[in-house]
Design a protein around this motif. Structure first.
Motif, PDB file in Angstrom:
ATOM      1  N   HIS A 516      -3.792   4.526  -5.824  1.00  0.00           N
ATOM      2  CA  HIS A 516      -4.355   3.266  -5.346  1.00  0.00           C
ATOM      3  C   HIS A 516      -4.617   3.394  -3.856  1.00  0.00           C
ATOM      4  N   PRO A 517      -5.742   2.904  -3.355  1.00  0.00           N
ATOM      5  CA  PRO A 517      -6.062   3.086  -1.931  1.00  0.00           C
ATOM      6  C   PRO A 517      -5.033   2.458  -0.987  1.00  0.00           C
ATOM      7  N   ALA A 518      -4.262   1.482  -1.467  1.00  0.00           N
ATOM      8  CA  ALA A 518      -3.270   0.828  -0.601  1.00  0.00           C
ATOM      9  C   ALA A 518      -1.992   1.638  -0.459  1.00  0.00           C
ATOM     10  N   LYS A 519      -1.912   2.795  -1.153  1.00  0.00           N
ATOM     11  CA  LYS A 519      -0.700   3.633  -1.103  1.00  0.00           C
ATOM     12  C   LYS A 519       0.549   2.769  -1.307  1.00  0.00           C
ATOM     13  N   LEU A 520       0.636   2.182  -2.494  1.00  0.00           N
ATOM     14  CA  LEU A 520       1.612   1.129  -2.760  1.00  0.00           C
ATOM     15  C   LEU A 520       3.057   1.554  -2.523  1.00  0.00           C
ATOM     16  N   PHE A 521       3.385   2.812  -2.831  1.00  0.00           N
ATOM     17  CA  PHE A 521       4.778   3.244  -2.689  1.00  0.00           C
ATOM     18  C   PHE A 521       4.914   4.393  -1.692  1.00  0.00           C
ATOM     19  N   TRP A 522       3.985   4.439  -0.761  1.00  0.00           N
ATOM     20  CA  TRP A 522       4.014   5.437   0.284  1.00  0.00           C
ATOM     21  C   TRP A 522       4.159   4.708   1.614  1.00  0.00           C
ATOM     22  N   ARG A 523       5.285   3.962   1.736  1.00  0.00           N
ATOM     23  CA  ARG A 523       5.462   3.062   2.878  1.00  0.00           C
ATOM     24  C   ARG A 523       6.702   3.389   3.724  1.00  0.00           C
ATOM     25  N   GLY A 524       7.496   4.348   3.304  1.00  0.00           N
ATOM     26  CA  GLY A 524       8.689   4.675   4.075  1.00  0.00           C
ATOM     27  C   GLY A 524       9.887   3.804   3.776  1.00  0.00           C
ATOM     28  N   GLN A 525       9.750   2.823   2.894  1.00  0.00           N
ATOM     29  CA  GLN A 525      10.867   1.974   2.498  1.00  0.00           C
ATOM     30  C   GLN A 525      10.576   1.394   1.117  1.00  0.00           C
ATOM     31  N   LEU A 526      11.640   0.940   0.443  1.00  0.00           N
ATOM     32  CA  LEU A 526      11.474   0.428  -0.918  1.00  0.00           C
ATOM     33  C   LEU A 526      10.921  -0.990  -0.917  1.00  0.00           C
ATOM     34  N   TYR A 527      11.505  -1.855  -0.071  1.00  0.00           N
ATOM     35  CA  TYR A 527      11.130  -3.268  -0.043  1.00  0.00           C
ATOM     36  C   TYR A 527      10.722  -3.670   1.370  1.00  0.00           C
ATOM     37  N   GLY A 528      10.387  -4.959   1.478  1.00  0.00           N
ATOM     38  CA  GLY A 528      10.128  -5.534   2.788  1.00  0.00           C
ATOM     39  C   GLY A 528       8.706  -5.444   3.257  1.00  0.00           C
ATOM     40  N   GLU A 529       7.779  -5.109   2.359  1.00  0.00           N
ATOM     41  CA  GLU A 529       6.366  -5.041   2.725  1.00  0.00           C
ATOM     42  C   GLU A 529       5.688  -6.393   2.483  1.00  0.00           C
ATOM     43  N   HIS A 530       4.606  -6.634   3.192  1.00  0.00           N
ATOM     44  CA  HIS A 530       3.911  -7.919   3.058  1.00  0.00           C
ATOM     45  C   HIS A 530       3.285  -8.099   1.675  1.00  0.00           C
ATOM     46  N   ASP A 531       3.016  -6.995   0.972  1.00  0.00           N
ATOM     47  CA  ASP A 531       2.367  -7.076  -0.336  1.00  0.00           C
ATOM     48  C   ASP A 531       3.303  -6.628  -1.457  1.00  0.00           C
ATOM     49  N   ASP A 532       4.601  -6.925  -1.325  1.00  0.00           N
ATOM     50  CA  ASP A 532       5.571  -6.529  -2.357  1.00  0.00           C
ATOM     51  C   ASP A 532       5.206  -7.097  -3.727  1.00  0.00           C
ATOM     52  N   PHE A 533       4.706  -8.319  -3.768  1.00  0.00           N
ATOM     53  CA  PHE A 533       4.307  -8.916  -5.044  1.00  0.00           C
ATOM     54  C   PHE A 533       3.235  -8.065  -5.718  1.00  0.00           C
ATOM     55  N   LYS A 534       2.257  -7.632  -4.953  1.00  0.00           N
ATOM     56  CA  LYS A 534       1.184  -6.794  -5.490  1.00  0.00           C
ATOM     57  C   LYS A 534       1.726  -5.443  -5.926  1.00  0.00           C
ATOM     58  N   ARG A 535       2.582  -4.832  -5.105  1.00  0.00           N
ATOM     59  CA  ARG A 535       3.108  -3.496  -5.395  1.00  0.00           C
ATOM     60  C   ARG A 535       3.860  -3.470  -6.729  1.00  0.00           C
ATOM     61  N   PHE A 536       4.754  -4.436  -6.923  1.00  0.00           N
ATOM     62  CA  PHE A 536       5.622  -4.370  -8.088  1.00  0.00           C
ATOM     63  C   PHE A 536       4.994  -4.970  -9.339  1.00  0.00           C
ATOM     64  N   SER A 537       4.022  -5.873  -9.188  1.00  0.00           N
ATOM     65  CA  SER A 537       3.290  -6.311 -10.377  1.00  0.00           C
ATOM     66  C   SER A 537       2.422  -5.162 -10.899  1.00  0.00           C
TER      67      SER A 537
END
Length: 923
Positions: A516-537
């Protein structure tokens, strides 16, 4: 020629028009005295009141002054009347200036008054005027003194007013307290009514439970009858074996007897041969005497008798030998039958000589072949079931395939395809965390601990995780990418997902890496991102797509917390209609404070119908109707709903603890249950812990003292008193954990003569800054260390070194640290809430059986409550050392493993699956 007026006379003349007597003025002043003002509830401020009283007093003083001057003027007038002759005689009279010469509007009237005044005072004597001035000065002095006294009276009045105001404030406070008590009483009444409703619902739950128990009893009776048959067959077989053994023993004994008889026969034959030789000798000697003849006859008789006995012995021996041979044949035949039966049964028996990690690799290989289209879904299902049962043939084949190409290995495995009997459940966990590869809190420990416990019970357990860039990849065994891309829907299009497989502590794990272009799980941390709802859905839908395309038909899909709560509605709204409908959904909420609510429009990205689900009975948030709540959706759509302790399950069904979901939980109470978490007793074991410098156990605590001394040296703490108590705290610094009580515990520990260690950090900036300041304050202190980070190795050392462990949470769904601390011999000091209330029982609570008392507890979340628990713990440690040592050994032996909790989950799973199968049968 006009004469000038005295100033005092001018003033007196000017003030006279008030026409009020001094007595009347004094009476008016008395009437408006503040002491006689009516008492009212609403007063002005002290400043306004002081100004008003001063104004009244000032008017009174002026009026009194006017009256005095008027009296003086009156006296002067009388003098002027008696001395008119002096004026005509031309005495030296002081001229009086007319102060009313203003002109203008006053006109002639004022001039007329001036002439009258001049005529009236023209005969005033100079000395009399001087006396008048002195009298006026005395009057002014008296007025000033009266003014001072009036101001003093004013101050007294104000002080009395302030006292009255204080009494009024006290009365208002008492009134507020009374109102508060009334409100509390009303709330207690409401709680009582709610409790009655809960009890009624619990009654209905108990009735349902009784029905379930009756159903289970009927099923169990059938199982018992089948088990009885099996036991009867086994008993019959054992009886046969025992009979055969007895026959074999008898035959052996008879054979031994036959051998003995045969030996006797050989002896008889020898004697007969000797007698025959003697007879021949006698015949040769031709003895003719009668005695010799008689002797020969007796010998012949004896010989005949011996020959007959010999024949009988030989016949008996032959019969025993025949029986022995027949017994041996029957025994061998029975053994052959039993061996054949055992071989047939052994084909389905598990091979227990290989670790779980081996079987997980086998399962991952089978799934990889399926996804790569090298085997069919039916063959994959059968092979998975054989591997799941740990069939010895699978083990042998897998070992034989080492070094072969996939095609050769697939061919050998396909030869094993059969229809073995199913023995357990296929359980798939879909989660955002799993210890030790991706862990933030207790969720990761639960996923791995529960999965391993269920695996040990013979169930096939698999885990699906996101592939984070920040995972601990070194803890994954045989990690590899499959040569396949799974496409999943999101935001109106299909995205590819790369699938990785590997084993984690013997468990098979699938890792999903979205393209996915947003690199959903390439953020350096598991939680705490502004788009967590999008990532985990996105991840929830991709995980179900993986199960669907892999042809899996699990019995249970277990999702955790709001991050994978989407699985429940996605499964029933979309995938169950596509054929992925074999599973029952279990949802576990580890903390109801976090629910993942967001704008309703966000839900459509993963393919769910917003208009269909944004309803009060589905996913609409109970507090904000324009938002949707994933946690609520999982509660509504799941077949089983659990949380992590029985007490927390009760707390979240109240308005205070449910964070808005108490009504939903009460509506679905029949499927909601609290199951206490366990801990991984293999990872948390002081006798085998590789993180510890000194291992120890409940029977030998010397290693604990050695670890304490070692940690003091590492952290540069004082070691002057080896027996000085050490208090530990390992936690996330968030309001839920009672950070104000943790802060207080640091200072209170020092006051009680102990040492304090804190390990943990805060995601809340102001809390992190506050504790950084405390850490700086104590950075060189010999008895306090604050380590504001998370360090796995250091946490093990703190558990092992501490004598006491503090958990003062405001609320705590379960809590694992208090259980781990007890495992390492640290006595817990906790607040009675949630899982803490289910695992720690106060040593001084006589209502608890003695064998269950294992810590120090307090109820009210304030400094006073914490102080009481800490003081009792320190007193026991310092003054009753033998009792403390026994206490430490006692808490170390408590079983907090996952076995008991896994049994409860297993029962819930099986009950849900049985209901589903029964419903399918009825249809």
């Amino acid at each position: 020629m006009h004469r000038r007026r005295s100033p005092s006379v001018a003033v007196s003349c000017k003030m006279r028009p008030r026409k009020l007597r001094s007595q009347q003025k004094r009476q008016r002043t008395k009437n408006v005295s503040p002491k006689r003002l009516p008492l009212k509830m609403n007063f002005q401020s002290h400043v306004d009141e002081r100004e008003e009283i001063q104004k009244v007093t000032r008017d009174s003083i002026i009026d009194a002054s006017v009256d005095t001057l008027s009296s003086s003027v009156a006296d002067t007038s009388s003098i002027t009347k008696t001395d008119d002759t002096l004026t005509s005689a031309g005495e030296n009279i002081i001229p009086i200036k007319n102060t009313d010469e203003a002109g203008g509007h006053d006109g002639g009237m004022q001039q007329h008054d001036g002439r009258v005044g001049r005529q009236k005072f023209q005969n005033v004597h100079l000395e009399d005027l001087i006396d008048m001035i002195k009298n006026a000065e005395n009057n002014i002095l008296l007025l000033n003194q009266a003014r001072v006294r009036a101001l003093e009276d004013l101050d007294k009045i104000i002080s009395e007013k302030e006292a009255l105001q204080a009494e009024i404030n006290a009365l208002e406070m008492k009134l507020a307290e009374t109102d508060a008590r009334i409100r509390v009483a009303a709330q207690e009444k409401i709680k009582t009514e709610e409790r009655l409703l809960v009890l009624e619902k619990e009654k209905s739950l108990l009735e349902d439970a009784i029905e379930d128990l009756e159903f289970r009893l009927s099923v169990a009776q059938k199982d018992v009858s089948e088990l009885t048959k099996v036991k009867t067959e086994c008993r019959t077989l054992w009886e046969k074996v025992e009979n055969l053994q007895e026959l074999l023993d008898n035959a052996t004994e008879q054979a031994n007897q036959a051998v003995k008889i045969l030996e006797k026969n050989h002896e008889l034959r020898r004697k007969v041969e000797e007698l025959e030789a003697a007879l021949e000798h006698v015949n040769a000697s031709k003895v003719s005497s009668n005695k010799s003849e008689q002797y020969n006859e007796r010998l012949h008789q004896k010989i005949k008798l011996l020959e007959e006995r010999l024949k009988m012995s030989e016949q008996e021996i032959q019969s025993h030998v025949q029986l022995y041979r027949e017994s041996v044949k029957e025994f061998e035949s029975t053994l052959n039958k039993l061996e054949e039966r055992d071989k047939r049964e052994d084909l389905g028996q598990p091979a227990d000589d290989m670790p779980w990690e081996f079987w997980s690799r086998v399962l991952l290989s089978i799934d990889g072949w399926l996804l790569e289209k090298k085997i069919s879904s039916d063959d994959a299902k059968l092979l998975r079931e054989m591997a799941w049962k740990r069939d010895g043939r699978i083990r042998d084949t897998y070992l034989a395939c080492k070094g072969m190409h996939d095609q050769e290995a697939v061919g050998m495995f396909l030869k094993l395809v059969s229809s073995p009997t199913r023995r357990g459940l296929n359980i798939v966990h879909i989660a955002a965390e799993m210890a030790p590869v991706a862990k933030v809190g207790g969720l990761g420990d639960v996923v791995s601990g529960l999965s391993k416990a269920l695996q040990r019970k013979g169930h096939l357990v698999e885990i699906v995780l996101p592939k984070y860039d920040c995972m601990e990849y070194e803890r994954i065994t045989d990690l590899k990418a499959l040569d396949v891309d799974i496409q999943s829907y999101f935001d109106g299009q299909l995205f590819k997902n790369k699938i990785w497989v590997g084993t984690v502590e013997g468990l098979p794990v699938y890792f999903i890496e979205p393209h996915h272009p947003a690199k959903l799980f390439w953020r350096g941390q598991l939680y705490g991102e502004h788009d967590d709802f999008k990532r985990f859905s996105f991840f929830s839908r991709a995980a179900l797509e993986l199960l669907y395309q892999a042809g899996k038909r699990p019995d249970i899909i277990h999702c955790h917390d709001w991050q994978t709560a989407f699985v429940a509605p996605l499964y029933w709204e979309i995938y169950s209609t596509r054929g992925l409908n074999s599973a029952r959904i279990c949802f576990t909420c580890h903390n109801f404070e976090y629910q993942g609510t967001t704008s309703a429009s966000e839900l459509s990205s993963c393919g769910l119908d917003v208009h269909h689900l944004k309803r009060p009975d589905r996913m609409q948030d109970n507090s904000a109707h324009d938002r949707i709540n994933p946690t609520k959706g999982a509660i509504v759509y799941s077949n089983i709903v659990t949380t992590v302790s029985p007490t927390y399950a009760q707390e979240v069904r109240t308005a205070e603890g449910g964070h808005g979901l108490h009504e939903t939980l009460n509506t679905h109470a029949k499927k909601f249950v609290g199951i206490l978490n366990g801990i991984d007793t293999d990872a948390w074991n002081p006798s085998t812990d590789d993180f510890l410098r000194f291992q120890y156990n409940a029977d030998d605590l010397k290693g604990k003292a050695d670890n304490k001394d070692s940690l003091r040296k590492l952290l540069k703490l004082s070691s002057s008193e080896p027996s000085q108590p050490m208090v530990g705290c390992i936690t996330r610094l968030v309001p839920q954990k009672g950070v104000h009580l943790i802060r207080h515990a640091i200072y209170r520990t020092l006051e009680l003569g102990g040492q304090f260690l804190l390990l943990g950090s805060s995601p809340v900036p102001h809390i992190q800054r506050e504790f950084e300041g405390i850490a700086k304050q104590f950075q060189s202190h010999p008895d306090v260390r604050l380590l504001l980070k998370y360090d796995e190795a250091l946490s093990h050392s703190i558990y092992a070194a501490c004598d006491m462990f503090i958990v003062p949470s405001i609320f705590e769904p379960c809590g694992l640290t208090q259980m781990i601390a007890m495992r390492y011999g640290a006595v817990p000091i906790v607040r009675r809430t949630g899982g803490l209330n289910d695992t720690v029982f106060d040593v001084d609570d006589d209502t608890i059986p003695f064998q269950y008392r294992n810590g120090f507890t307090f109820l009210t979340p304030n400094e006073e409550g914490l102080n009481g628990a800490m003081e009792r713990a320190f007193d026991c440690y310092k003054n009753r050392s033998e009792i403390w040592q026994q206490f430490v050994q006692k808490v170390m032996r408590i079983d907090f493993s996952w076995d008991s909790s896994a049994e409860q989950y297993e029962e819930l799973y099986q009950k849900a699956v049985a209901r589903a199968r029964a419903a399918a049968t009825r249809v």
